[in-house]
Scaffold this active site. Structure first.
Site, PDB file in Angstrom:
ATOM      1  N   ASP A  57       0.561  -1.147   0.051  1.00 10.53           N
ATOM      2  CA  ASP A  57      -0.562   0.078   0.050  1.00 10.53           C
ATOM      3  C   ASP A  57       0.622   0.759  -0.333  1.00 10.53           C
ATOM      4  O   ASP A  57       0.736   2.405  -0.959  1.00 10.53           O
ATOM      5  CB  ASP A  57      -0.683   0.519   1.161  1.00 10.53           C
ATOM      6  CG  ASP A  57      -1.513  -1.215   1.053  1.00 10.53           C
ATOM      7  OD1 ASP A  57      -3.003  -0.763   1.618  1.00 10.53           O
ATOM      8  OD2 ASP A  57      -1.483  -2.434   1.711  1.00 10.53           O
ATOM      9  N   GLU A  80      -4.979   7.145  -0.057  1.00 13.72           N
ATOM     10  CA  GLU A  80      -5.883   6.622   1.383  1.00 13.72           C
ATOM     11  C   GLU A  80      -4.857   6.721   2.658  1.00 13.72           C
ATOM     12  O   GLU A  80      -5.353   6.923   3.265  1.00 13.72           O
ATOM     13  CB  GLU A  80      -6.160   5.342   0.738  1.00 13.72           C
ATOM     14  CG  GLU A  80      -6.437   4.217   2.587  1.00 13.72           C
ATOM     15  CD  GLU A  80      -7.145   3.392   2.227  1.00 13.72           C
ATOM     16  OE1 GLU A  80      -6.990   2.472   0.920  1.00 13.72           O
ATOM     17  OE2 GLU A  80      -7.609   2.309   2.595  1.00 13.72           O
ATOM     18  N   ASP A 123      -6.366   5.046  -4.198  1.00 13.93           N
ATOM     19  CA  ASP A 123      -6.793   3.542  -3.411  1.00 13.93           C
ATOM     20  C   ASP A 123      -5.699   2.789  -4.557  1.00 13.93           C
ATOM     21  O   ASP A 123      -5.243   1.818  -5.185  1.00 13.93           O
ATOM     22  CB  ASP A 123      -7.766   2.454  -3.624  1.00 13.93           C
ATOM     23  CG  ASP A 123      -8.018   1.464  -2.715  1.00 13.93           C
ATOM     24  OD1 ASP A 123      -6.342   1.479  -2.078  1.00 13.93           O
ATOM     25  OD2 ASP A 123      -9.122   1.297  -1.809  1.00 13.93           O
ATOM     26  N   LEU A 125      -3.945   0.280  -3.702  1.00 15.59           N
ATOM     27  CA  LEU A 125      -4.592  -1.134  -3.084  1.00 15.59           C
ATOM     28  C   LEU A 125      -5.327  -1.387  -2.244  1.00 15.59           C
ATOM     29  O   LEU A 125      -5.582  -1.077  -0.915  1.00 15.59           O
ATOM     30  CB  LEU A 125      -2.769  -1.827  -2.433  1.00 15.59           C
ATOM     31  CG  LEU A 125      -2.830  -3.381  -2.229  1.00 15.59           C
ATOM     32  CD1 LEU A 125      -1.499  -3.880  -1.577  1.00 15.59           C
ATOM     33  CD2 LEU A 125      -4.203  -4.031  -2.378  1.00 15.59           C
ATOM     34  N   ASP A 126      -6.525  -1.374  -3.187  1.00 19.56           N
ATOM     35  CA  ASP A 126      -8.087  -2.134  -2.841  1.00 19.56           C
ATOM     36  C   ASP A 126      -7.932  -3.215  -2.301  1.00 19.56           C
ATOM     37  O   ASP A 126      -7.715  -3.739  -3.198  1.00 19.56           O
ATOM     38  CB  ASP A 126      -9.026  -1.491  -3.868  1.00 19.56           C
ATOM     39  CG  ASP A 126     -10.327  -1.688  -3.259  1.00 19.56           C
ATOM     40  OD1 ASP A 126     -10.894  -1.312  -2.298  1.00 19.56           O
ATOM     41  OD2 ASP A 126     -11.176  -1.726  -3.662  1.00 19.56           O
ATOM     42  N   THR A 128      -7.073  -4.395   0.629  1.00 17.32           N
ATOM     43  CA  THR A 128      -5.918  -5.350   1.484  1.00 17.32           C
ATOM     44  C   THR A 128      -5.688  -6.895   2.176  1.00 17.32           C
ATOM     45  O   THR A 128      -5.421  -7.209   2.322  1.00 17.32           O
ATOM     46  CB  THR A 128      -5.446  -4.125   2.681  1.00 17.32           C
ATOM     47  OG1 THR A 128      -4.784  -3.229   1.541  1.00 17.32           O
ATOM     48  CG2 THR A 128      -3.711  -4.193   3.251  1.00 17.32           C
ATOM     49  N   THR A 201     -19.558  -7.535   1.075  1.00 16.59           N
ATOM     50  CA  THR A 201     -18.123  -7.339   1.460  1.00 16.59           C
ATOM     51  C   THR A 201     -18.200  -9.066   2.353  1.00 16.59           C
ATOM     52  O   THR A 201     -19.443  -9.573   2.292  1.00 16.59           O
ATOM     53  CB  THR A 201     -18.568  -6.237   2.487  1.00 16.59           C
ATOM     54  OG1 THR A 201     -16.946  -6.017   3.395  1.00 16.59           O
ATOM     55  CG2 THR A 201     -19.443  -6.560   3.985  1.00 16.59           C
ATOM     56  N   HIS A 204     -16.469  -6.818   6.261  1.00 14.85           N
ATOM     57  CA  HIS A 204     -16.860  -5.483   6.724  1.00 14.85           C
ATOM     58  C   HIS A 204     -18.463  -5.115   7.318  1.00 14.85           C
ATOM     59  O   HIS A 204     -19.002  -5.044   6.693  1.00 14.85           O
ATOM     60  CB  HIS A 204     -16.038  -3.946   6.220  1.00 14.85           C
ATOM     61  CG  HIS A 204     -14.548  -4.215   6.664  1.00 14.85           C
ATOM     62  ND1 HIS A 204     -14.171  -4.416   4.969  1.00 14.85           N
ATOM     63  CD2 HIS A 204     -14.160  -3.696   6.740  1.00 14.85           C
ATOM     64  CE1 HIS A 204     -12.916  -4.275   4.901  1.00 14.85           C
ATOM     65  NE2 HIS A 204     -13.504  -3.438   6.621  1.00 14.85           N
ATOM     66  N   LYS A 230     -15.619  -5.663  -6.731  1.00 21.24           N
ATOM     67  CA  LYS A 230     -17.057  -6.221  -7.067  1.00 21.24           C
ATOM     68  C   LYS A 230     -17.492  -5.303  -8.185  1.00 21.24           C
ATOM     69  O   LYS A 230     -18.523  -5.189  -8.638  1.00 21.24           O
ATOM     70  CB  LYS A 230     -17.577  -5.431  -6.029  1.00 21.24           C
ATOM     71  CG  LYS A 230     -17.610  -6.664  -4.384  1.00 21.24           C
ATOM     72  CD  LYS A 230     -18.135  -6.063  -3.400  1.00 21.24           C
ATOM     73  CE  LYS A 230     -17.642  -5.172  -2.191  1.00 21.24           C
ATOM     74  NZ  LYS A 230     -16.649  -5.845  -1.939  1.00 21.24           N
ATOM     75  N   ASP A 253     -12.377   4.707  -2.778  1.00 18.82           N
ATOM     76  CA  ASP A 253     -12.834   2.921  -3.855  1.00 18.82           C
ATOM     77  C   ASP A 253     -13.590   3.304  -4.136  1.00 18.82           C
ATOM     78  O   ASP A 253     -13.881   2.531  -4.831  1.00 18.82           O
ATOM     79  CB  ASP A 253     -12.999   3.081  -1.958  1.00 18.82           C
ATOM     80  CG  ASP A 253     -12.223   2.422  -0.769  1.00 18.82           C
ATOM     81  OD1 ASP A 253     -11.647   1.803  -1.544  1.00 18.82           O
ATOM     82  OD2 ASP A 253     -12.534   2.988   0.207  1.00 18.82           O
TER      83      ASP A 253
END
Ligand code: AMP
Ligand code: MG
Ligand code: MG
Length: 315
Positions: A57, A80, A123, A125-126, A128, A201, A204, A230, A253
């Site tokens: 990241d 981010e 972002d 690294l989305d 992580t 998700t 989360h 997604k 994101d």
């Protein structure tokens, strides 16, 4: 000779920015792969165990932000990770620009855009959490470009695309899209028939999130990591709606994914059906959740229960 020069001109600033973002995202994707192969991820918890940062990241963000800010010094770039990008190692700088993007014809309304009017949401690294768990195809690098508060262009690099295919397959791919030009780097497909396949998700979740997914009366629910991942599922016909009725996703994101989804004919809003604003001064959190679809957006908005809307309002 003179007329040829005038005819060809130089590409519009925003096209040069997208062309740079494409090459920069590829470089960031290769950094993400290299850190994994080094075996030392350098994991740090940010707000907690479900909010991680790795060396990938950090390095990818330095690479993206330093490379873009050198070439476009007056553009606002918001990443981010809280890092400085003034003293970045030369080996992290990417100077390339994707040629085929430079060749595109810029939509009239965007031809005169200036650096000061553009905001880039990064972002590095989305996904992580999934990266640290070896769910590698959930990982993406996201570079979104906003003008007038709207997400107008975006680049998504998926560093480990094809990683399960094995030897001979090219590892990684890059997708991009821009309003008025189109979306590229993937085969646009819709979910067959009237199947409601909801993607949400995996790490989360909470009761409001699952209540809202259930209210869509889905035929199938897919739980995967990453906002970028997604949106890829939506445009490749693997899911019909991305439903996340919670705060947690931020502007970095959703900016690039929204731009690509939109260029492909889809829509991304909060759970009320309202658009997010991507101006430089907005709050980073997408507090009213994320609802994204390629088709039938209004159906999904209409299915969101009042109790869910109430919960999001009081956040
Ligand atoms: P997910 O769908 O859970 O992979 O989340 C998509 C993006 O939003 C990732 O970048 C996550 O890190 C971020 N995100 C979602 N919810 C949260 C949360 N509760 N805390 C921190 N980040 C979150
Ligand atoms: Mg992310
Ligand atoms: Mg990230």
């Amino acid at each position: 000779m003179r007329s040829i020069l005038i005819m060809s001109g130089s590409p519009a600033l925003v096209l040069r920015l997208v062309a740079s973002a494409y090459s920069v995202a590829e470089k960031a994707g290769s950094i993400v792969r290299q850190v994994l192969h080094s075996g030392d991820l350098g994991i740090v918890e940010k707000t907690g165990a479900n909010d991680l940062q790795t060396l990938a990241d950090r390095l990818a963000q330095q690479s993206i932000c330093a490379s873009l800010s050198r070439r476009f010094p007056k553009i606002t770039i918001i990443g981010e990770e809280e890092l400085l990008f003034e003293d970045v190692k030369e080996e992290l700088i990417e100077n390339g620009q994707a040629d085929d993007i430079l060749q595109k014809s810029c939509p009239e309304g965007y031809k005169g855009l200036k650096e000061e009017e553009l905001v880039v949401w990064v972002d590095p690294l989305d996904g992580t959490k999934e990266y640290t768990e070896g769910l590698l195809d959930n990982v993406t690098v996201l570079i979104g470009i906003a003008y007038g508060g709207r997400a107008i262009a975006g680049v998504i690099n998926q560093p480990f695309y094809n990683y399960q295919v094995g030897a001979g397959a090219v590892l990684g791919r890059t997708m991009w899209g821009m309003a008025g030009i189109g979306a590229f780097g993937f085969q646009l497909q819709e979910v067959p028939g009237d199947q409601r396949i909801v993607t949400t998700t995996r790490s989360h979740s909470n009761k409001v999130v699952t209540d809202c997914v259930d209210a869509m009366e889905p035929h199938e629910v897919i739980r995967v990591g990453g906002a970028g991942n997604k949106i890829i599922q939506l445009v490749e016909g693997k899911a019909s709606a991305y439903v996340f009725a919670s705060q947690g996703c931020k502007k970095w994101d959703t900016c690039a994914p929204e731009a690509i989804l939109h260029a492909a004919g889809g829509k991304l809003t909060d759970m009320f059906g309202n658009s997010y604003c991507y101006d430089a001064n907005v709050k980073h959190m997408n507090s009213a959740g994320v609802l994204a679809t390629l088709r039938n957006h209004d159906y999904y908005v209409s299915r969101v229960p009042q109790s869910v809307l109430q919960a999001l309002k009081s956040d």
